[in-house]
Design a protein around this motif. Structure first.
Motif, PDB file in Angstrom:
ATOM      1  N   LEU A  39     -37.082 -25.031  22.681  1.00 20.62           N
ATOM      2  CA  LEU A  39     -36.561 -23.763  22.094  1.00 20.62           C
ATOM      3  C   LEU A  39     -38.432 -22.382  22.032  1.00 20.62           C
ATOM      4  O   LEU A  39     -38.050 -21.521  22.949  1.00 20.62           O
ATOM      5  N   SER A  40     -38.928 -23.320  21.877  1.00 24.51           N
ATOM      6  CA  SER A  40     -40.978 -22.022  22.132  1.00 24.51           C
ATOM      7  C   SER A  40     -40.683 -22.588  23.294  1.00 24.51           C
ATOM      8  O   SER A  40     -40.991 -21.588  24.366  1.00 24.51           O
ATOM      9  N   ARG A  41     -40.447 -23.898  24.376  1.00 23.97           N
ATOM     10  CA  ARG A  41     -40.688 -23.397  25.830  1.00 23.97           C
ATOM     11  C   ARG A  41     -39.831 -22.361  26.618  1.00 23.97           C
ATOM     12  O   ARG A  41     -39.981 -22.040  27.229  1.00 23.97           O
ATOM     13  N   PHE A  42     -38.262 -22.270  26.036  1.00 26.34           N
ATOM     14  CA  PHE A  42     -37.789 -21.646  26.466  1.00 26.34           C
ATOM     15  C   PHE A  42     -38.348 -19.670  26.476  1.00 26.34           C
ATOM     16  O   PHE A  42     -38.099 -18.994  26.889  1.00 26.34           O
ATOM     17  N   ALA A  43     -39.138 -19.452  24.982  1.00 26.59           N
ATOM     18  CA  ALA A  43     -39.319 -18.473  24.383  1.00 26.59           C
ATOM     19  C   ALA A  43     -40.318 -18.047  25.295  1.00 26.59           C
ATOM     20  O   ALA A  43     -40.847 -16.829  25.337  1.00 26.59           O
ATOM     21  N   ASN A  44     -41.014 -19.201  25.584  1.00 25.21           N
ATOM     22  CA  ASN A  44     -42.120 -18.560  26.997  1.00 25.21           C
ATOM     23  C   ASN A  44     -42.052 -17.727  28.220  1.00 25.21           C
ATOM     24  O   ASN A  44     -42.607 -16.819  28.213  1.00 25.21           O
ATOM     25  N   ASP A  45     -40.801 -18.585  28.398  1.00 27.58           N
ATOM     26  CA  ASP A  45     -40.144 -17.241  29.661  1.00 27.58           C
ATOM     27  C   ASP A  45     -39.287 -16.458  29.251  1.00 27.58           C
ATOM     28  O   ASP A  45     -38.723 -15.277  29.884  1.00 27.58           O
ATOM     29  N   PHE A  46     -38.781 -16.768  27.976  1.00 28.01           N
ATOM     30  CA  PHE A  46     -37.854 -15.186  27.759  1.00 28.01           C
ATOM     31  C   PHE A  46     -37.588 -15.193  26.431  1.00 28.01           C
ATOM     32  O   PHE A  46     -36.949 -15.463  25.630  1.00 28.01           O
ATOM     33  N   ARG A  71     -23.917 -16.663  27.488  1.00 26.92           N
ATOM     34  CA  ARG A  71     -24.409 -17.121  27.656  1.00 26.92           C
ATOM     35  C   ARG A  71     -25.130 -18.608  27.263  1.00 26.92           C
ATOM     36  O   ARG A  71     -25.354 -18.394  26.621  1.00 26.92           O
ATOM     37  N   THR A  72     -26.162 -19.093  28.640  1.00 29.35           N
ATOM     38  CA  THR A  72     -26.164 -20.321  28.566  1.00 29.35           C
ATOM     39  C   THR A  72     -27.946 -20.765  28.663  1.00 29.35           C
ATOM     40  O   THR A  72     -28.202 -20.782  29.888  1.00 29.35           O
ATOM     41  N   GLY A  73     -28.672 -20.926  28.173  1.00 31.40           N
ATOM     42  CA  GLY A  73     -30.427 -21.378  28.158  1.00 31.40           C
ATOM     43  C   GLY A  73     -30.276 -22.503  28.434  1.00 31.40           C
ATOM     44  O   GLY A  73     -29.551 -23.727  27.654  1.00 31.40           O
TER      45      GLY A  73
END
Length: 144
Positions: A39-46, A71-73
């Motif tokens: 979640l943290s890594r995904f939040a860096n970009d989105f 949608r899927t991250g």
């Protein structure tokens, strides 16, 4: 300088360079330690996207995040870095699931074609399959 000596010097130099990259961490593969890290890594970009569920693969190299609205991250390790994507069923070219619960995905995106993903829980594999399965033409007609 003779040719055999020159070849030996070049081969030794290349081998030394490869070893230096390896021992300084250049051949390390990144992994996700937990759903929170994904979640943290995904939040860096989105930063504006909110995930409601995270499904990690067995090898901890990929996480699928439910973003809602079809949608899927995806957070996927590539070498020692992570690749993040938001995909929809329209982005999927091919999707197959084998008996062992391994999901094979192929995307239309030329920068990352997809891969094979194994989940510890069949429910996780089923969720990702359902979330990314392209709509069948017959189903689209029934929905209309």
């Amino acid at each position: 300088m003779s040719l055999p000596v020159l070849i030996a010097i070049v081969v030794f130099g290349i081998a030394l360079s490869v070893l230096a990259v390896h021992f300084t961490g250049g051949s390390k593969t990144a992994t996700l330690g937990s759903a929170d890290q994904a979640l943290s890594r995904f939040a860096n970009d989105f930063p504006d996207e909110l995930a409601t569920a995270v499904r990690l693969t067995v090898d901890s190299r990929t996480a699928f995040l439910d973003l809602g609205r079809g949608r899927t991250g995806i957070v996927h390790s590539v070498g020692d870095c992570f690749l993040t994507r938001i995909v929809t069923p329209a982005d999927v070219v091919a999707l197959n699931v084998d008996d062992a619960g391994t999901l094979s995905l192929r995307f239309a995106d030329f920068t990352w074609k997809g891969g094979r993903f194994t989940f510890a829980d069949e429910a996780d594999a089923g969720f990702v399959t359902a979330a990314l399965a392209p709509a069948q033409p017959d189903q689209a007609k029934e929905a209309a």
